[in-house]
Motif scaffolding. Structure first.
Motif, short mmCIF file in Angstrom:
data_model
loop_
_atom_site.label_atom_id
_atom_site.label_comp_id
_atom_site.label_asym_id
_atom_site.label_seq_id
_atom_site.Cartn_x
_atom_site.Cartn_y
_atom_site.Cartn_z
N UNK A 4 -33.67 3.33 -53.57
CA UNK A 4 -33.04 4.46 -52.89
C UNK A 4 -33.84 4.80 -51.63
N UNK A 5 -33.12 4.97 -50.52
CA UNK A 5 -33.77 5.29 -49.25
C UNK A 5 -33.06 6.49 -48.62
N UNK A 6 -33.81 7.59 -48.49
CA UNK A 6 -33.25 8.79 -47.87
C UNK A 6 -33.43 8.75 -46.36
N UNK A 7 -32.55 9.44 -45.67
CA UNK A 7 -32.67 9.60 -44.22
C UNK A 7 -31.96 10.88 -43.81
N UNK A 8 -32.21 11.29 -42.57
CA UNK A 8 -31.50 12.44 -42.04
C UNK A 8 -32.29 13.72 -41.96
N UNK A 9 -33.51 13.71 -42.46
CA UNK A 9 -34.33 14.90 -42.39
C UNK A 9 -34.78 15.19 -40.96
N UNK A 10 -35.35 16.38 -40.78
CA UNK A 10 -35.83 16.73 -39.46
C UNK A 10 -36.17 18.19 -39.35
N UNK A 21 -28.71 11.56 -46.09
CA UNK A 21 -28.07 10.40 -46.68
C UNK A 21 -29.06 9.70 -47.60
N UNK A 22 -28.53 9.06 -48.61
CA UNK A 22 -29.35 8.27 -49.53
C UNK A 22 -28.62 6.95 -49.76
N UNK A 23 -29.17 5.89 -49.24
CA UNK A 23 -28.58 4.57 -49.38
C UNK A 23 -29.18 3.86 -50.58
N UNK A 78 -23.70 5.07 -50.97
CA UNK A 78 -24.42 6.16 -50.32
C UNK A 78 -24.02 7.51 -50.91
N UNK A 79 -25.01 8.37 -51.09
CA UNK A 79 -24.77 9.75 -51.48
C UNK A 79 -25.27 10.64 -50.36
N UNK A 80 -24.59 11.76 -50.16
CA UNK A 80 -24.89 12.65 -49.05
C UNK A 80 -25.22 14.05 -49.56
N UNK A 81 -25.95 14.77 -48.74
CA UNK A 81 -26.16 16.19 -48.98
C UNK A 81 -25.95 16.90 -47.65
N UNK A 82 -24.82 17.58 -47.55
CA UNK A 82 -24.52 18.38 -46.37
C UNK A 82 -25.13 19.76 -46.57
N UNK A 96 -33.63 11.86 -53.30
CA UNK A 96 -32.46 11.55 -54.09
C UNK A 96 -32.91 10.75 -55.31
N UNK A 97 -32.09 10.81 -56.34
CA UNK A 97 -32.44 10.18 -57.61
C UNK A 97 -31.18 9.68 -58.29
N UNK A 98 -31.35 8.69 -59.15
CA UNK A 98 -30.21 8.08 -59.85
C UNK A 98 -30.51 7.97 -61.34
N UNK A 99 -29.46 8.07 -62.11
CA UNK A 99 -29.60 7.89 -63.55
C UNK A 99 -28.29 7.38 -64.13
N UNK A 100 -28.44 6.65 -65.24
CA UNK A 100 -27.27 6.29 -66.02
C UNK A 100 -26.83 7.50 -66.80
N UNK A 101 -25.55 7.65 -67.00
CA UNK A 101 -25.08 8.68 -67.90
C UNK A 101 -24.57 9.92 -67.18
#
Length: 123
Positions: A4-10, A21-23, A78-82, A96-101
């Motif tokens: 997972x790679x986040x981007x868009x901070x600032x 964004x989290x790719x 990709x997952x986003x956080x507006x 960002x984080x991922x899990x099964x379930x």
């Protein structure tokens, strides 16, 4: 394994908006529930928002509900956080984080994490 790679901070001013964004790469992204968390120095990592694998359900921290929106595009892995109406107290490193379930809010339930992206809200 999932990467997972986040981007868009600032650095933004209070009241501004930002989209993180989290790719994801690796295993089947579309099968994972995804979450966003944040952390400031000296404090525990805290839940921000989460979304189910098929986007049929979302959940937000009380501190961001109504201002932040989580979404995902499984075709783009990709997952986003507006983030709207940002406040100085939103300043943190966002992960960002991922899990099964199913969708959950606890950090320990997520198996995969990104490296984080810094968000600073200051005038």
């Amino acid at each position: 394994q999932v990467q997972l790679v986040e981007s868009g901070g600032g650095l933004v001013q209070p009241g501004d908006s930002l989209r993180l964004s989290c790719a994801a790469s690796g295993r089947t992204f579309s099968r994972f529930a995804m979450g966003w968390f944040r952390q400031v120095p000296g404090k525990e990592r805290e839940f921000v928002a989460a979304i189910t694998w098929n986007s049929d359900s979302t959940y937000y921290s009380e501190f961001v509900e109504g201002r932040f929106t989580i979404s995902r595009d499984n075709a783009k892995n990709t997952v986003y956080l507006q983030m709207n109406s940002l406040k100085p107290e939103d300043t943190a490193v966002y992960y960002c984080a991922a899990r099964w379930g199913v969708l959950v809010t606890t950090t320990g339930a997520y198996a995969y994490w990104g490296q984080g992206t810094q968000v600073t809200v200051s005038s």
